[in-house]
Design an enzyme around this catalytic site. Structure first.
Site, PDB file in Angstrom:
ATOM      1  N   SER A  49     -19.910 -36.172 -11.252  1.00  0.00           N
ATOM      2  CA  SER A  49     -18.903 -36.624 -12.221  1.00  0.00           C
ATOM      3  C   SER A  49     -18.280 -37.912 -11.681  1.00  0.00           C
ATOM      4  CB  SER A  49     -17.825 -35.546 -12.337  1.00  0.00           C
ATOM      5  OG  SER A  49     -16.680 -36.035 -12.987  1.00  0.00           O
ATOM      6  N   TYR A  52     -12.080 -28.899  -8.691  1.00  0.00           N
ATOM      7  CA  TYR A  52     -13.108 -29.650  -9.412  1.00  0.00           C
ATOM      8  C   TYR A  52     -13.530 -30.942  -8.702  1.00  0.00           C
ATOM      9  CZ  TYR A  52     -15.892 -31.455 -13.229  1.00  0.00           C
ATOM     10  OH  TYR A  52     -16.952 -31.933 -13.972  1.00  0.00           O
TER      11      TYR A  52
HETATM   12  N1  NAP Z   1     -17.732 -32.614 -20.081  1.00  0.00           N
HETATM   13  C1  NAP Z   1     -17.404 -33.572 -19.254  1.00  0.00           C
HETATM   14  O1  NAP Z   1     -16.570 -34.430 -19.581  1.00  0.00           O
HETATM   15  C2  NAP Z   1     -18.042 -33.653 -17.886  1.00  0.00           C
HETATM   16  C3  NAP Z   1     -17.794 -34.796 -17.120  1.00  0.00           C
HETATM   17  C4  NAP Z   1     -18.373 -34.904 -15.872  1.00  0.00           C
HETATM   18  C5  NAP Z   1     -19.215 -33.917 -15.409  1.00  0.00           C
HETATM   19  N2  NAP Z   1     -19.446 -32.814 -16.171  1.00  0.00           N
HETATM   20  C6  NAP Z   1     -20.347 -31.808 -15.603  1.00  0.00           C
HETATM   21  O2  NAP Z   1     -21.381 -31.502 -16.515  1.00  0.00           O
HETATM   22  C7  NAP Z   1     -21.888 -30.211 -16.235  1.00  0.00           C
HETATM   23  C8  NAP Z   1     -22.027 -29.431 -17.519  1.00  0.00           C
HETATM   24  O3  NAP Z   1     -20.744 -29.202 -18.060  1.00  0.00           O
HETATM   25  P1  NAP Z   1     -20.420 -29.391 -19.603  1.00  0.00           P
HETATM   26  O4  NAP Z   1     -19.492 -30.536 -19.708  1.00  0.00           O
HETATM   27  O5  NAP Z   1     -21.656 -29.375 -20.401  1.00  0.00           O
HETATM   28  O6  NAP Z   1     -19.507 -28.102 -19.865  1.00  0.00           O
HETATM   29  P2  NAP Z   1     -19.875 -26.693 -20.496  1.00  0.00           P
HETATM   30  O7  NAP Z   1     -20.199 -26.855 -21.935  1.00  0.00           O
HETATM   31  O8  NAP Z   1     -18.737 -25.796 -20.150  1.00  0.00           O
HETATM   32  O9  NAP Z   1     -21.194 -26.271 -19.721  1.00  0.00           O
HETATM   33  C9  NAP Z   1     -21.173 -25.661 -18.465  1.00  0.00           C
HETATM   34  C10 NAP Z   1     -22.177 -24.530 -18.472  1.00  0.00           C
HETATM   35  O10 NAP Z   1     -22.171 -23.855 -17.202  1.00  0.00           O
HETATM   36  C11 NAP Z   1     -22.168 -22.467 -17.461  1.00  0.00           C
HETATM   37  N3  NAP Z   1     -21.610 -21.727 -16.323  1.00  0.00           N
HETATM   38  C12 NAP Z   1     -20.319 -21.525 -15.995  1.00  0.00           C
HETATM   39  N4  NAP Z   1     -20.224 -20.766 -14.889  1.00  0.00           N
HETATM   40  C13 NAP Z   1     -21.494 -20.467 -14.520  1.00  0.00           C
HETATM   41  C14 NAP Z   1     -22.059 -19.687 -13.492  1.00  0.00           C
HETATM   42  N5  NAP Z   1     -21.302 -19.043 -12.601  1.00  0.00           N
HETATM   43  N6  NAP Z   1     -23.406 -19.603 -13.409  1.00  0.00           N
HETATM   44  C15 NAP Z   1     -24.199 -20.226 -14.315  1.00  0.00           C
HETATM   45  N7  NAP Z   1     -23.725 -20.948 -15.336  1.00  0.00           N
HETATM   46  C16 NAP Z   1     -22.383 -21.073 -15.435  1.00  0.00           C
HETATM   47  C17 NAP Z   1     -21.340 -22.310 -18.709  1.00  0.00           C
HETATM   48  O11 NAP Z   1     -21.601 -21.062 -19.325  1.00  0.00           O
HETATM   49  P3  NAP Z   1     -20.558 -20.490 -20.440  1.00  0.00           P
HETATM   50  O12 NAP Z   1     -20.557 -21.515 -21.551  1.00  0.00           O
HETATM   51  O13 NAP Z   1     -21.160 -19.197 -20.865  1.00  0.00           O
HETATM   52  O14 NAP Z   1     -19.255 -20.389 -19.746  1.00  0.00           O
HETATM   53  C18 NAP Z   1     -21.833 -23.487 -19.525  1.00  0.00           C
HETATM   54  O15 NAP Z   1     -23.007 -23.174 -20.214  1.00  0.00           O
HETATM   55  C19 NAP Z   1     -20.914 -29.578 -15.235  1.00  0.00           C
HETATM   56  O16 NAP Z   1     -21.460 -29.637 -13.940  1.00  0.00           O
HETATM   57  C20 NAP Z   1     -19.697 -30.481 -15.328  1.00  0.00           C
HETATM   58  O17 NAP Z   1     -18.944 -30.483 -14.139  1.00  0.00           O
HETATM   59  C21 NAP Z   1     -18.876 -32.659 -17.385  1.00  0.00           C
END
Ligand code: NAP
Length: 318
Positions: A164, A176
Protein backbone atom coordinates in the site's frame (compact mmCIF):
# COMPACT_ATOMS: atom_id res chain seq x y z
CA UNK A 1 22.23 19.55 -24.41
CA UNK A 2 18.56 19.60 -23.37
CA UNK A 3 17.63 18.14 -26.72
CA UNK A 4 20.02 15.18 -26.22
CA UNK A 5 18.61 14.63 -22.76
CA UNK A 6 15.05 14.70 -24.04
CA UNK A 7 15.91 12.21 -26.81
CA UNK A 8 17.66 9.90 -24.32
CA UNK A 9 14.68 10.05 -21.97
CA UNK A 10 12.22 9.37 -24.79
CA UNK A 11 14.38 6.43 -25.90
CA UNK A 12 14.48 5.03 -22.36
CA UNK A 13 10.67 5.14 -22.07
CA UNK A 14 10.21 3.67 -25.53
CA UNK A 15 12.49 0.71 -24.80
CA UNK A 16 10.86 0.18 -21.40
CA UNK A 17 7.39 0.33 -22.93
CA UNK A 18 8.38 -2.21 -25.60
CA UNK A 19 10.01 -4.62 -23.12
CA UNK A 20 7.10 -4.47 -20.71
CA UNK A 21 4.58 -5.06 -23.48
CA UNK A 22 5.99 -8.54 -24.25
CA UNK A 23 3.89 -11.20 -22.54
CA UNK A 24 4.96 -14.67 -21.42
CA UNK A 25 3.95 -17.62 -23.59
CA UNK A 26 1.26 -20.21 -22.83
CA UNK A 27 -0.63 -18.06 -20.34
CA UNK A 28 -3.65 -20.35 -20.65
CA UNK A 29 -1.60 -23.18 -19.20
CA UNK A 30 -0.44 -21.20 -16.18
CA UNK A 31 -1.89 -21.46 -12.68
CA UNK A 32 -2.33 -18.45 -10.40
CA UNK A 33 -3.35 -18.68 -6.74
CA UNK A 34 -4.90 -15.54 -5.21
CA UNK A 35 -5.74 -15.00 -1.53
CA UNK A 36 -8.71 -12.94 -0.33
CA UNK A 37 -10.98 -13.41 -3.36
CA UNK A 38 -14.31 -12.81 -1.58
CA UNK A 39 -14.33 -9.11 -2.49
CA UNK A 40 -12.29 -6.12 -3.69
CA UNK A 41 -9.08 -6.44 -5.73
CA UNK A 42 -8.75 -10.21 -5.23
CA UNK A 43 -12.25 -10.87 -6.49
CA UNK A 44 -11.80 -8.61 -9.51
CA UNK A 45 -8.37 -10.06 -10.37
CA UNK A 46 -9.75 -13.62 -10.21
CA UNK A 47 -12.53 -12.69 -12.67
CA UNK A 48 -10.12 -10.72 -14.88
CA UNK A 49 -7.55 -13.54 -15.21
CA UNK A 50 -10.32 -16.10 -15.67
CA UNK A 51 -11.61 -14.06 -18.63
CA UNK A 52 -8.09 -14.12 -20.12
CA UNK A 53 -8.17 -17.92 -19.92
CA UNK A 54 -5.57 -18.31 -17.16
CA UNK A 55 -6.10 -21.09 -14.63
CA UNK A 56 -7.25 -19.29 -11.53
CA UNK A 57 -7.15 -20.92 -8.10
CA UNK A 58 -9.01 -18.60 -5.76
CA UNK A 59 -8.63 -18.59 -1.98
CA UNK A 60 -11.78 -17.25 -0.29
CA UNK A 61 -12.30 -16.65 3.42
CA UNK A 62 -15.96 -17.72 3.32
CA UNK A 63 -18.02 -20.38 1.58
CA UNK A 64 -20.46 -17.68 0.49
CA UNK A 65 -17.63 -15.70 -1.17
CA UNK A 66 -16.39 -18.83 -2.96
CA UNK A 67 -19.87 -19.74 -4.23
CA UNK A 68 -20.55 -16.22 -5.49
CA UNK A 69 -17.22 -16.11 -7.34
CA UNK A 70 -17.82 -19.52 -8.92
CA UNK A 71 -21.25 -18.35 -10.06
CA UNK A 72 -19.80 -15.48 -12.15
CA UNK A 73 -16.73 -17.23 -13.58
CA UNK A 74 -15.90 -20.10 -15.93
CA UNK A 75 -15.79 -23.76 -14.90
CA UNK A 76 -12.02 -23.52 -15.12
CA UNK A 77 -11.78 -21.27 -12.04
CA UNK A 78 -11.58 -23.26 -8.82
CA UNK A 79 -11.97 -22.08 -5.25
CA UNK A 80 -10.84 -23.20 -1.83
CA UNK A 81 -11.47 -21.84 1.65
CA UNK A 82 -8.43 -20.15 3.13
CA UNK A 83 -7.90 -18.25 6.37
CA UNK A 84 -4.33 -16.96 6.15
CA UNK A 85 -4.07 -16.66 9.95
CA UNK A 86 -4.42 -20.44 10.39
CA UNK A 87 -1.36 -22.52 9.47
CA UNK A 88 -3.60 -25.62 9.17
CA UNK A 89 -5.76 -23.77 6.65
CA UNK A 90 -2.66 -22.55 4.74
CA UNK A 91 -1.19 -26.10 4.69
CA UNK A 92 -4.51 -27.54 3.45
CA UNK A 93 -4.74 -24.88 0.72
CA UNK A 94 -1.15 -25.66 -0.32
CA UNK A 95 -1.94 -29.37 -0.66
CA UNK A 96 -5.00 -28.48 -2.73
CA UNK A 97 -2.94 -26.19 -4.99
CA UNK A 98 -0.31 -28.92 -5.32
CA UNK A 99 -2.98 -31.35 -6.53
CA UNK A 100 -4.44 -28.79 -8.96
CA UNK A 101 -1.15 -27.80 -10.61
CA UNK A 102 0.36 -31.32 -10.83
CA UNK A 103 3.96 -31.17 -11.97
CA UNK A 104 3.56 -27.78 -13.70
CA UNK A 105 4.20 -25.85 -10.50
CA UNK A 106 2.50 -22.60 -9.55
CA UNK A 107 3.16 -19.72 -11.95
CA UNK A 108 1.69 -16.96 -9.81
CA UNK A 109 1.03 -16.42 -6.12
CA UNK A 110 -0.89 -13.22 -5.35
CA UNK A 111 -0.85 -12.33 -1.65
CA UNK A 112 -3.84 -10.03 -1.53
CA UNK A 113 -5.87 -10.89 1.60
CA UNK A 114 -5.92 -8.10 4.14
CA UNK A 115 -7.78 -6.33 6.93
CA UNK A 116 -7.52 -2.78 8.24
CA UNK A 117 -9.47 -2.59 11.52
CA UNK A 118 -9.01 -1.47 14.15
CA UNK A 119 -7.43 1.78 13.12
CA UNK A 120 -7.39 4.86 15.38
CA UNK A 121 -4.68 7.03 16.99
CA UNK A 122 -2.12 4.56 18.38
CA UNK A 123 -2.74 5.61 21.97
CA UNK A 124 -6.36 4.45 21.75
CA UNK A 125 -5.35 0.90 20.86
CA UNK A 126 -4.12 -2.21 22.67
CA UNK A 127 -1.38 -4.68 21.78
CA UNK A 128 -4.06 -7.13 20.60
CA UNK A 129 -5.46 -4.55 18.21
CA UNK A 130 -2.07 -4.41 16.49
CA UNK A 131 -1.60 -8.18 16.52
CA UNK A 132 -4.99 -8.79 14.89
CA UNK A 133 -4.02 -6.84 11.77
CA UNK A 134 -0.37 -7.94 11.64
CA UNK A 135 -1.52 -11.56 11.84
CA UNK A 136 -3.48 -11.33 8.59
CA UNK A 137 -1.55 -8.75 6.55
CA UNK A 138 2.02 -9.71 7.40
CA UNK A 139 2.39 -13.02 9.27
CA UNK A 140 -0.38 -14.62 7.18
CA UNK A 141 1.25 -13.38 3.97
CA UNK A 142 4.62 -14.79 5.07
CA UNK A 143 3.06 -18.14 6.03
CA UNK A 144 1.29 -18.50 2.67
CA UNK A 145 4.49 -17.54 0.81
CA UNK A 146 6.67 -20.02 2.73
CA UNK A 147 4.20 -22.83 2.07
CA UNK A 148 3.77 -22.08 -1.64
CA UNK A 149 7.35 -21.15 -2.56
CA UNK A 150 8.48 -24.65 -3.60
CA UNK A 151 5.58 -24.73 -6.08
CA UNK A 152 6.44 -21.25 -7.41
CA UNK A 153 10.13 -22.20 -7.74
CA UNK A 154 9.13 -25.24 -9.75
CA UNK A 155 7.37 -23.02 -12.30
CA UNK A 156 10.02 -20.26 -12.09
CA UNK A 157 7.04 -18.08 -11.46
CA UNK A 158 6.04 -14.87 -9.74
CA UNK A 159 4.98 -13.69 -6.31
CA UNK A 160 2.84 -10.55 -6.25
CA UNK A 161 2.50 -8.96 -2.83
CA UNK A 162 -0.13 -6.32 -2.20
CA UNK A 163 1.33 -3.58 -0.01
CA UNK A 164 0.00 0.00 0.00
CA UNK A 165 1.07 3.62 -0.11
CA UNK A 166 0.74 3.16 3.65
CA UNK A 167 3.82 0.96 3.40
CA UNK A 168 5.69 4.09 2.32
CA UNK A 169 4.07 6.73 4.53
CA UNK A 170 2.69 5.87 7.93
CA UNK A 171 -0.17 8.17 8.95
CA UNK A 172 -2.80 5.85 10.43
CA UNK A 173 -2.53 4.37 13.89
CA UNK A 174 -2.82 0.60 14.36
CA UNK A 175 -1.27 -2.43 12.72
CA UNK A 176 -2.12 -1.57 9.12
CA UNK A 177 0.82 0.69 8.19
CA UNK A 178 3.23 -1.51 10.15
CA UNK A 179 2.01 -4.56 8.27
CA UNK A 180 2.48 -2.88 4.90
CA UNK A 181 6.00 -1.64 5.77
CA UNK A 182 6.66 -5.28 6.70
CA UNK A 183 5.30 -6.53 3.37
CA UNK A 184 7.69 -4.15 1.58
CA UNK A 185 10.67 -5.41 3.60
CA UNK A 186 9.76 -9.08 3.21
CA UNK A 187 9.24 -8.69 -0.54
CA UNK A 188 12.53 -6.82 -1.08
CA UNK A 189 14.49 -9.49 0.75
CA UNK A 190 12.66 -12.33 -1.01
CA UNK A 191 13.34 -10.74 -4.42
CA UNK A 192 17.08 -10.67 -3.75
CA UNK A 193 17.08 -14.26 -2.48
CA UNK A 194 15.03 -15.78 -5.28
CA UNK A 195 16.47 -13.94 -8.28
CA UNK A 196 18.83 -16.79 -9.10
CA UNK A 197 15.98 -19.31 -8.98
CA UNK A 198 14.28 -17.39 -11.77
CA UNK A 199 11.44 -16.30 -9.45
CA UNK A 200 10.31 -12.66 -9.71
CA UNK A 201 8.71 -10.70 -6.90
CA UNK A 202 6.49 -7.67 -7.51
CA UNK A 203 5.01 -5.27 -4.98
CA UNK A 204 1.75 -3.46 -5.71
CA UNK A 205 1.17 -0.22 -3.80
CA UNK A 206 -2.41 0.97 -4.21
CA UNK A 207 -3.68 4.36 -3.11
CA UNK A 208 -7.29 4.75 -1.91
CA UNK A 209 -9.95 2.55 -3.52
CA UNK A 210 -13.55 1.75 -2.70
CA UNK A 211 -13.55 -1.90 -1.57
CA UNK A 212 -14.70 -3.86 1.46
CA UNK A 213 -11.72 -2.44 3.31
CA UNK A 214 -12.69 1.21 2.88
CA UNK A 215 -16.36 0.74 3.79
CA UNK A 216 -17.22 4.04 5.49
CA UNK A 217 -19.62 2.68 8.10
CA UNK A 218 -17.13 0.01 9.23
CA UNK A 219 -14.48 2.71 9.72
CA UNK A 220 -16.81 4.98 11.69
CA UNK A 221 -18.06 2.11 13.86
CA UNK A 222 -14.49 0.95 14.49
CA UNK A 223 -13.18 4.35 15.57
CA UNK A 224 -16.24 4.93 17.77
CA UNK A 225 -15.67 1.55 19.45
CA UNK A 226 -12.02 2.39 20.12
CA UNK A 227 -12.89 5.79 21.58
CA UNK A 228 -15.46 4.22 23.93
CA UNK A 229 -12.79 1.94 25.38
CA UNK A 230 -10.06 4.56 25.81
CA UNK A 231 -9.04 5.11 29.49
CA UNK A 232 -10.48 8.34 30.97
CA UNK A 233 -7.04 9.94 31.36
CA UNK A 234 -6.29 9.50 27.66
CA UNK A 235 -9.81 10.64 26.77
CA UNK A 236 -9.30 13.86 28.73
CA UNK A 237 -6.00 14.56 26.99
CA UNK A 238 -7.65 14.35 23.55
CA UNK A 239 -11.07 15.74 24.44
CA UNK A 240 -14.49 15.13 22.87
CA UNK A 241 -13.94 17.85 20.24
CA UNK A 242 -10.87 16.00 19.00
CA UNK A 243 -12.90 12.82 18.60
CA UNK A 244 -15.75 14.64 16.82
CA UNK A 245 -13.35 16.28 14.35
CA UNK A 246 -11.37 13.07 13.84
CA UNK A 247 -14.64 11.24 13.06
CA UNK A 248 -15.60 14.01 10.61
CA UNK A 249 -12.18 13.86 8.94
CA UNK A 250 -12.45 10.10 8.35
CA UNK A 251 -15.93 10.56 6.94
CA UNK A 252 -14.81 13.31 4.55
CA UNK A 253 -11.60 11.54 3.48
CA UNK A 254 -13.18 8.18 2.74
CA UNK A 255 -16.09 9.81 0.90
CA UNK A 256 -13.86 11.91 -1.35
CA UNK A 257 -10.54 10.08 -1.73
CA UNK A 258 -11.53 6.57 -2.86
CA UNK A 259 -11.39 5.70 -6.53
CA UNK A 260 -13.92 3.18 -7.85
CA UNK A 261 -11.74 2.08 -10.77
CA UNK A 262 -10.23 -1.10 -9.33
CA UNK A 263 -8.68 -1.91 -12.70
CA UNK A 264 -5.98 0.66 -11.91
CA UNK A 265 -4.72 -1.90 -9.40
CA UNK A 266 -5.75 -5.23 -10.92
CA UNK A 267 -4.13 -4.26 -14.24
CA UNK A 268 -0.85 -3.80 -12.33
CA UNK A 269 -1.29 -7.26 -10.77
CA UNK A 270 -2.07 -8.73 -14.18
CA UNK A 271 1.01 -7.10 -15.69
CA UNK A 272 3.19 -8.46 -12.89
CA UNK A 273 1.91 -11.96 -13.72
CA UNK A 274 1.89 -11.83 -17.50
CA UNK A 275 4.68 -9.53 -18.70
CA UNK A 276 8.08 -10.95 -19.60
CA UNK A 277 9.54 -7.94 -17.79
CA UNK A 278 7.42 -7.27 -14.70
CA UNK A 279 8.24 -4.25 -12.56
CA UNK A 280 9.54 -4.52 -9.02
CA UNK A 281 6.97 -2.00 -7.78
CA UNK A 282 3.64 -0.82 -9.14
CA UNK A 283 1.94 2.36 -7.99
CA UNK A 284 -1.77 1.50 -8.08
CA UNK A 285 -3.85 4.57 -8.88
CA UNK A 286 -3.32 8.24 -9.70
CA UNK A 287 -3.11 9.30 -6.05
CA UNK A 288 -0.34 6.77 -5.41
CA UNK A 289 1.54 7.70 -8.56
CA UNK A 290 1.36 11.48 -8.42
CA UNK A 291 0.91 12.30 -4.75
CA UNK A 292 1.73 9.70 -2.07
CA UNK A 293 4.80 8.07 -3.61
CA UNK A 294 6.47 11.39 -4.60
CA UNK A 295 5.57 12.67 -1.10
CA UNK A 296 7.41 9.73 0.45
CA UNK A 297 10.67 11.05 -1.08
CA UNK A 298 10.31 14.54 0.42
CA UNK A 299 12.21 15.56 3.57
CA UNK A 300 10.38 14.05 6.56
CA UNK A 301 9.43 17.40 8.11
CA UNK A 302 7.81 18.53 4.89
CA UNK A 303 5.94 15.24 4.47
CA UNK A 304 4.74 15.50 8.10
CA UNK A 305 3.38 18.99 7.46
CA UNK A 306 1.53 17.93 4.31
CA UNK A 307 0.04 14.83 5.92
CA UNK A 308 -1.08 16.37 9.20
CA UNK A 309 -2.23 19.91 8.36
CA UNK A 310 -5.90 18.91 8.60
CA UNK A 311 -5.58 16.85 11.77
CA UNK A 312 -7.62 18.06 14.77
CA UNK A 313 -5.94 19.56 17.82
CA UNK A 314 -6.09 17.58 21.10
CA UNK A 315 -7.46 19.30 24.21
CA UNK A 316 -4.08 19.19 25.94
CA UNK A 317 -2.02 20.23 22.90
CA UNK A 318 0.92 22.47 23.82
N1 NAP B 1 -8.85 -0.57 -0.77
C1 NAP B 1 -7.78 0.18 -0.66
O1 NAP B 1 -7.87 1.41 -0.69
C2 NAP B 1 -6.42 -0.46 -0.50
C3 NAP B 1 -5.30 0.38 -0.57
C4 NAP B 1 -4.04 -0.17 -0.44
C5 NAP B 1 -3.89 -1.53 -0.28
N2 NAP B 1 -4.99 -2.33 -0.21
C6 NAP B 1 -4.75 -3.76 -0.03
O2 NAP B 1 -5.43 -4.51 -1.02
C7 NAP B 1 -5.65 -5.82 -0.55
C8 NAP B 1 -7.08 -6.23 -0.84
O3 NAP B 1 -7.95 -5.42 -0.08
P1 NAP B 1 -9.27 -4.77 -0.68
O4 NAP B 1 -9.06 -3.31 -0.70
O5 NAP B 1 -9.67 -5.47 -1.92
O6 NAP B 1 -10.29 -5.02 0.52
P2 NAP B 1 -11.39 -6.16 0.72
O7 NAP B 1 -12.47 -5.99 -0.28
O8 NAP B 1 -11.76 -6.09 2.16
O9 NAP B 1 -10.60 -7.50 0.39
C9 NAP B 1 -9.80 -8.15 1.33
C10 NAP B 1 -10.08 -9.64 1.24
O10 NAP B 1 -9.30 -10.35 2.20
C11 NAP B 1 -10.15 -11.29 2.83
N3 NAP B 1 -9.64 -11.65 4.16
C12 NAP B 1 -9.76 -10.99 5.32
N4 NAP B 1 -9.17 -11.67 6.32
C13 NAP B 1 -8.69 -12.81 5.77
C14 NAP B 1 -8.03 -13.95 6.28
N5 NAP B 1 -7.73 -14.06 7.58
N6 NAP B 1 -7.68 -14.93 5.43
C15 NAP B 1 -7.99 -14.85 4.11
N7 NAP B 1 -8.65 -13.83 3.57
C16 NAP B 1 -8.99 -12.81 4.39
C17 NAP B 1 -11.49 -10.60 2.90
O11 NAP B 1 -12.53 -11.55 3.09
P3 NAP B 1 -13.99 -11.04 3.60
O12 NAP B 1 -14.48 -10.10 2.52
O13 NAP B 1 -14.80 -12.29 3.67
O14 NAP B 1 -13.75 -10.36 4.89
C18 NAP B 1 -11.54 -9.95 1.54
O15 NAP B 1 -12.00 -10.83 0.56
C19 NAP B 1 -5.31 -5.80 0.95
O16 NAP B 1 -4.04 -6.38 1.15
C20 NAP B 1 -5.27 -4.32 1.27
O17 NAP B 1 -4.42 -4.03 2.35
C21 NAP B 1 -6.24 -1.82 -0.31
Amino acid sequence: MWLYLAVLLALFFLIRWYREKQTVENLREKYVFITGCDSGFGNQLARQLDLQGMRVLAGCLTQKGAEELERVTSDQLRTTILDVTSTESVAAATEWVKRCVGNKGLWGLVNNAGVVHPTAPNEWLTKNDFVKVLDVNLVGLIDVTLHMLPLVKKARGRVVNVASILGRLSFYGGGYCLSKYGVEAFSDCLRRELRLFGVKIAIVEPGYFRTGMTNLQNHLDSVERQWTNVPQETKDSYGQTYFDNYYKLIKESLTTLCSTDLYLVTDCMEHALTSKSPRTRYAGGWDAQFFYIPLSYLPTELADLVLTWQWPKPAQAV
